[in-house]
Scaffold this motif. Structure first.
Motif, PDB file in Angstrom:
ATOM      1  N   HIS A  65       0.831  -1.113  -0.025  1.00  0.00           N
ATOM      2  CA  HIS A  65      -0.072  -0.128  -0.037  1.00  0.00           C
ATOM      3  C   HIS A  65       0.947   1.396  -0.171  1.00  0.00           C
ATOM      4  O   HIS A  65       1.274   1.682   1.056  1.00  0.00           O
ATOM      5  CB  HIS A  65      -0.793   0.033   1.234  1.00  0.00           C
ATOM      6  CG  HIS A  65      -1.527  -1.333   1.324  1.00  0.00           C
ATOM      7  ND1 HIS A  65      -2.673  -1.509   0.553  1.00  0.00           N
ATOM      8  CD2 HIS A  65      -1.608  -2.257   2.228  1.00  0.00           C
ATOM      9  CE1 HIS A  65      -3.500  -2.875   1.094  1.00  0.00           C
ATOM     10  NE2 HIS A  65      -2.615  -3.272   2.056  1.00  0.00           N
ATOM     11  N   ILE A  66       1.067   1.954  -1.028  1.00  0.00           N
ATOM     12  CA  ILE A  66       1.590   3.079  -1.200  1.00  0.00           C
ATOM     13  C   ILE A  66       0.797   4.048  -1.996  1.00  0.00           C
ATOM     14  O   ILE A  66       0.441   3.708  -3.139  1.00  0.00           O
ATOM     15  CB  ILE A  66       2.938   2.919  -1.809  1.00  0.00           C
ATOM     16  CG1 ILE A  66       3.814   2.055  -1.076  1.00  0.00           C
ATOM     17  CG2 ILE A  66       3.636   4.301  -2.087  1.00  0.00           C
ATOM     18  CD1 ILE A  66       5.231   1.718  -1.810  1.00  0.00           C
ATOM     19  N   PRO A  67       0.145   5.321  -1.372  1.00  0.00           N
ATOM     20  CA  PRO A  67      -0.661   6.202  -2.257  1.00  0.00           C
ATOM     21  C   PRO A  67       0.051   6.491  -3.570  1.00  0.00           C
ATOM     22  O   PRO A  67       1.080   6.775  -3.518  1.00  0.00           O
ATOM     23  CB  PRO A  67      -0.886   7.115  -1.384  1.00  0.00           C
ATOM     24  CG  PRO A  67      -0.636   6.446   0.043  1.00  0.00           C
ATOM     25  CD  PRO A  67       0.370   5.395  -0.018  1.00  0.00           C
ATOM     26  N   GLU A  68      -0.824   6.559  -4.622  1.00  0.00           N
ATOM     27  CA  GLU A  68      -0.121   7.035  -5.912  1.00  0.00           C
ATOM     28  C   GLU A  68       0.848   8.214  -5.890  1.00  0.00           C
ATOM     29  O   GLU A  68       1.479   8.308  -6.535  1.00  0.00           O
ATOM     30  CB  GLU A  68      -1.323   7.172  -7.041  1.00  0.00           C
ATOM     31  CG  GLU A  68      -0.785   7.160  -8.377  1.00  0.00           C
ATOM     32  CD  GLU A  68      -1.922   7.013  -9.469  1.00  0.00           C
ATOM     33  OE1 GLU A  68      -1.941   7.842 -10.301  1.00  0.00           O
ATOM     34  OE2 GLU A  68      -2.949   6.183  -9.112  1.00  0.00           O
ATOM     35  N   GLY A  69       0.254   9.439  -5.067  1.00  0.00           N
ATOM     36  CA  GLY A  69       1.027  10.363  -5.120  1.00  0.00           C
ATOM     37  C   GLY A  69       2.138  10.519  -4.325  1.00  0.00           C
ATOM     38  O   GLY A  69       3.041  11.367  -4.225  1.00  0.00           O
ATOM     39  N   GLU A  70       2.427   9.321  -3.712  1.00  0.00           N
ATOM     40  CA  GLU A  70       3.714   9.182  -3.020  1.00  0.00           C
ATOM     41  C   GLU A  70       4.679   8.295  -3.487  1.00  0.00           C
ATOM     42  O   GLU A  70       5.760   7.748  -2.972  1.00  0.00           O
ATOM     43  CB  GLU A  70       3.619   8.457  -1.498  1.00  0.00           C
ATOM     44  CG  GLU A  70       2.631   9.800  -0.777  1.00  0.00           C
ATOM     45  CD  GLU A  70       2.104   9.427   0.550  1.00  0.00           C
ATOM     46  OE1 GLU A  70       2.559   8.335   1.147  1.00  0.00           O
ATOM     47  OE2 GLU A  70       1.394  10.048   1.164  1.00  0.00           O
ATOM     48  N   ARG A  71       4.465   7.597  -4.679  1.00  0.00           N
ATOM     49  CA  ARG A  71       5.217   6.267  -5.105  1.00  0.00           C
ATOM     50  C   ARG A  71       6.471   6.877  -5.878  1.00  0.00           C
ATOM     51  O   ARG A  71       6.560   7.982  -6.539  1.00  0.00           O
ATOM     52  CB  ARG A  71       4.254   5.737  -6.281  1.00  0.00           C
ATOM     53  CG  ARG A  71       3.190   4.983  -5.571  1.00  0.00           C
ATOM     54  CD  ARG A  71       2.319   4.038  -6.603  1.00  0.00           C
ATOM     55  NE  ARG A  71       1.143   3.552  -6.071  1.00  0.00           N
ATOM     56  CZ  ARG A  71      -0.025   3.253  -6.604  1.00  0.00           C
ATOM     57  NH1 ARG A  71      -0.095   3.248  -7.822  1.00  0.00           N
ATOM     58  NH2 ARG A  71      -0.829   2.639  -5.834  1.00  0.00           N
ATOM     59  N   TYR A 131       9.960   9.985 -10.005  1.00  0.00           N
ATOM     60  CA  TYR A 131      11.419  10.277 -10.071  1.00  0.00           C
ATOM     61  C   TYR A 131      11.788  11.107  -9.206  1.00  0.00           C
ATOM     62  O   TYR A 131      12.715  11.220  -8.440  1.00  0.00           O
ATOM     63  CB  TYR A 131      11.978  10.330 -11.426  1.00  0.00           C
ATOM     64  CG  TYR A 131      13.294  10.796 -11.564  1.00  0.00           C
ATOM     65  CD1 TYR A 131      14.339  10.025 -11.490  1.00  0.00           C
ATOM     66  CD2 TYR A 131      13.338  12.063 -12.137  1.00  0.00           C
ATOM     67  CE1 TYR A 131      15.485  10.345 -11.709  1.00  0.00           C
ATOM     68  CE2 TYR A 131      14.809  12.694 -12.278  1.00  0.00           C
ATOM     69  CZ  TYR A 131      15.792  11.867 -11.838  1.00  0.00           C
ATOM     70  OH  TYR A 131      17.044  12.154 -11.937  1.00  0.00           O
ATOM     71  N   GLU A 132      11.220  12.435  -9.285  1.00  0.00           N
ATOM     72  CA  GLU A 132      11.398  13.594  -8.754  1.00  0.00           C
ATOM     73  C   GLU A 132      11.116  13.478  -7.243  1.00  0.00           C
ATOM     74  O   GLU A 132      12.013  13.930  -6.384  1.00  0.00           O
ATOM     75  CB  GLU A 132      10.670  14.848  -9.143  1.00  0.00           C
ATOM     76  CG  GLU A 132      11.040  15.463 -10.359  1.00  0.00           C
ATOM     77  CD  GLU A 132      12.581  15.907 -10.311  1.00  0.00           C
ATOM     78  OE1 GLU A 132      12.962  16.345  -9.280  1.00  0.00           O
ATOM     79  OE2 GLU A 132      13.080  15.816 -11.455  1.00  0.00           O
ATOM     80  N   ARG A 133      10.103  12.457  -6.845  1.00  0.00           N
ATOM     81  CA  ARG A 133       9.903  12.272  -5.471  1.00  0.00           C
ATOM     82  C   ARG A 133      11.097  11.498  -4.700  1.00  0.00           C
ATOM     83  O   ARG A 133      11.670  11.771  -3.686  1.00  0.00           O
ATOM     84  CB  ARG A 133       8.527  11.562  -5.158  1.00  0.00           C
ATOM     85  CG  ARG A 133       7.252  12.457  -5.187  1.00  0.00           C
ATOM     86  CD  ARG A 133       6.081  11.718  -4.870  1.00  0.00           C
ATOM     87  NE  ARG A 133       5.749  10.635  -5.957  1.00  0.00           N
ATOM     88  CZ  ARG A 133       4.773  10.900  -6.887  1.00  0.00           C
ATOM     89  NH1 ARG A 133       4.444  12.059  -7.082  1.00  0.00           N
ATOM     90  NH2 ARG A 133       4.533   9.868  -7.716  1.00  0.00           N
ATOM     91  N   ALA A 134      11.664  10.457  -5.613  1.00  0.00           N
ATOM     92  CA  ALA A 134      12.656   9.667  -5.245  1.00  0.00           C
ATOM     93  C   ALA A 134      13.972  10.609  -5.088  1.00  0.00           C
ATOM     94  O   ALA A 134      14.744  10.472  -4.156  1.00  0.00           O
ATOM     95  CB  ALA A 134      12.920   8.609  -6.360  1.00  0.00           C
ATOM     96  N   ARG A 135      14.098  11.544  -5.959  1.00  0.00           N
ATOM     97  CA  ARG A 135      15.299  12.438  -6.189  1.00  0.00           C
ATOM     98  C   ARG A 135      15.511  13.290  -5.015  1.00  0.00           C
ATOM     99  O   ARG A 135      16.392  13.608  -4.606  1.00  0.00           O
ATOM    100  CB  ARG A 135      15.457  13.101  -7.566  1.00  0.00           C
ATOM    101  CG  ARG A 135      16.610  13.854  -7.687  1.00  0.00           C
ATOM    102  CD  ARG A 135      16.893  13.917  -9.273  1.00  0.00           C
ATOM    103  NE  ARG A 135      18.088  14.644  -9.733  1.00  0.00           N
ATOM    104  CZ  ARG A 135      19.348  14.106  -9.806  1.00  0.00           C
ATOM    105  NH1 ARG A 135      19.458  12.921  -9.717  1.00  0.00           N
ATOM    106  NH2 ARG A 135      20.254  14.883 -10.335  1.00  0.00           N
TER     107      ARG A 135
END
Length: 143
Positions: A65-71, A131-135
């Motif tokens: 469970h990971i909300p789409e906006g947090e993936r 990608y930007e969230r991960a970066r």
């Protein structure tokens, strides 16, 4: 594995009406593996989790469970049940590139973004956002 829920896996297995041993037999994984996952003692490998969820008749998204906006990019891959080498092969991109994009440690070129988005079955805009969230994740936070 980010978002993995031992309770959801246990509930899915119980809803299927089968024991840990029986789920392991059908999925061709060790019974102790499922026990450790359900007790939160270890985190699943995506390929083994795909076998188990398939045997239970549920989707990986039912237990991860990971909300789409947090993936992150790796979360999209996990939800498809793919390893990094499998995604690389599907996208025609080297495994090292997949790994580096998932961790946000290299720039995401247009060509790679198009290929990965298609392989992940998501819009390129969503791949770029993940990608930007991960970066931009905090130091020490897993990707």
């Amino acid at each position: 594995m980010r978002g993995f829920s031992p309770d959801s896996l246990r509930a899915a297995r119980r809803a299927a009406g089968i024991s840990q041993v029986e789920a392991a037999r059908v999925a061709r994984v060790g019974a102790d593996t499922i026990r450790r996952w359900e007790q939160g003692e270890s985190s699943p490998q995506v390929d083994l989790l795909a076998k188990v969820t398939g045997a239970l008749g549920v989707e990986i998204a039912d237990v991860v469970h990971i909300p789409e906006g947090e993936r992150y990019p790796g979360d999209w891959r996990v939800l498809l049940g793919l390893t990094q080498p499998q995604l690389g092969a599907k996208a025609g991109v080297a495994t090292q590139i997949v790994s580096s994009v998932e961790r946000g440690v290299i720039s995401l070129s247009g060509n790679v973004a198009v290929k990965l988005a298609a392989a992940l079955e998501i819009p390129e805009s969503e791949l770029r956002a993940s990608y930007e969230r991960a970066r931009n994740r905090p130091a020490g936070a897993p990707a």
